[in-house]
Design a protein around this motif. Structure first.
Motif, short mmCIF file in Angstrom:
data_model
loop_
_atom_site.label_atom_id
_atom_site.label_comp_id
_atom_site.label_asym_id
_atom_site.label_seq_id
_atom_site.Cartn_x
_atom_site.Cartn_y
_atom_site.Cartn_z
N LEU A 78 0.80 -1.23 0.00
CA LEU A 78 0.00 0.00 0.00
C LEU A 78 0.83 1.28 0.00
O LEU A 78 0.48 2.24 -0.69
CB LEU A 78 -0.94 0.02 1.22
N PHE A 79 1.90 1.33 0.78
CA PHE A 79 2.61 2.59 0.98
C PHE A 79 4.10 2.44 0.76
O PHE A 79 4.69 1.39 1.06
CB PHE A 79 2.39 3.10 2.42
N LEU A 93 1.30 6.75 -1.77
CA LEU A 93 0.29 5.71 -1.92
C LEU A 93 0.74 4.87 -3.10
O LEU A 93 0.90 5.38 -4.21
CB LEU A 93 -1.09 6.32 -2.17
N GLN A 95 -0.84 2.16 -4.36
CA GLN A 95 -1.96 1.44 -4.96
C GLN A 95 -2.96 2.48 -5.47
O GLN A 95 -2.94 3.63 -5.03
CB GLN A 95 -2.64 0.53 -3.93
N SER A 97 -5.98 2.80 -4.70
CA SER A 97 -6.84 3.24 -3.61
C SER A 97 -6.48 2.46 -2.34
O SER A 97 -5.74 1.47 -2.41
CB SER A 97 -8.32 3.02 -3.94
N VAL A 98 -7.01 2.90 -1.23
CA VAL A 98 -6.75 2.23 0.03
C VAL A 98 -8.05 2.13 0.82
O VAL A 98 -8.82 3.09 0.86
CB VAL A 98 -5.64 2.97 0.83
N GLU A 99 -8.31 0.97 1.38
CA GLU A 99 -9.50 0.75 2.20
C GLU A 99 -9.27 1.32 3.59
O GLU A 99 -8.13 1.37 4.06
CB GLU A 99 -9.78 -0.75 2.30
N TYR A 103 -3.20 1.82 9.83
CA TYR A 103 -1.97 1.94 9.09
C TYR A 103 -0.99 2.78 9.91
O TYR A 103 -0.87 3.98 9.71
CB TYR A 103 -2.20 2.58 7.71
#
Length: 196
Positions: A78-79, A93, A95, A97-99, A103
């Motif tokens: 993700l990061f 970021l 990706q 998007s992130v859910e 984190y």
């Protein structure tokens, strides 16, 4: 007229003292960082290990040239995190998007820094909504919580600055300023009496 000159001199001296005592950017040159992600060393992959999940992969050296190469990726992809020798941390970021979720990362520089960490502040938040929580945990470690961050751009980024601890003013500086203020008060009092 003398009172005005004394007052201006005192204001200038106070401003110089405050500037010298303030925190500034920290040098991460030659630093080594150990990271955890949500409390797990396995959650972070370091550049020194070519982002491979192996023992010790959560430790990486700061790129001495300052190239925009990531020092760390989270194991979930993700990061990404890039530290510069001048103490800036760029968070990417990685990706589309992130859910929503937890984190939280901790970065510990151990004894590899010449100065203690004293501040950790957001520089640029244009690509994010919601703010990360930035914390100084000790003179050698920082934490960043991305749980409240929403990303305005696909593959967005933001920056934060790691700073030194503010220097403690010397007792002599405070005494000198106090003596100047006392002199100013006495000068005003004499002028007031002379005008009567």
């Amino acid at each position: 007229m003398k009172t005005k000159i004394i007052l201006e001199t005192l204001v200038l001296a106070a401003a110089l003292t405050a500037t010298q005592a303030g925190a500034g950017p920290i040098s991460l040159q030659g630093g080594t960082v150990t990271a955890t992600y949500n409390g797990s060393a396995d959650g972070v992959l370091g550049l020194d290990h070519l982002f491979q999940p192996e023992p010790g992969s959560n430790t990486s050296a700061i790129d001495p040239a300052g190239y925009p190469d990531l020092e760390f990726l989270t194991a979930d992809g993700l990061f990404g995190f890039d530290f510069t020798p001048a103490g800036r941390l760029d968070v990417y970021l990685n990706q589309p998007s992130v859910e929503p979720g937890q984190y939280r990362l901790v970065f510990d520089f151990g004894a590899s820094l010449a100065q203690e960490i004293g501040s950790f502040t957001l520089l640029d938040a244009g690509a994010i909504g919601g703010l990360p929580t930035l914390s100084v945990l000790s003179g050698t470690s920082i934490a960043i919580d991305l749980s409240s961050v929403t990303w305005n751009d696909t593959y967005g980024m933001f920056s934060a600055q790691i700073g030194t601890a503010a220097a403690v003013p010397e007792p002599g500086s405070a005494g000198l300023a106090l003596a100047g203020l006392t002199g100013l008060a006495l000068a005003r009092r004499r002028k007031s009496r002379a005008q009567r």
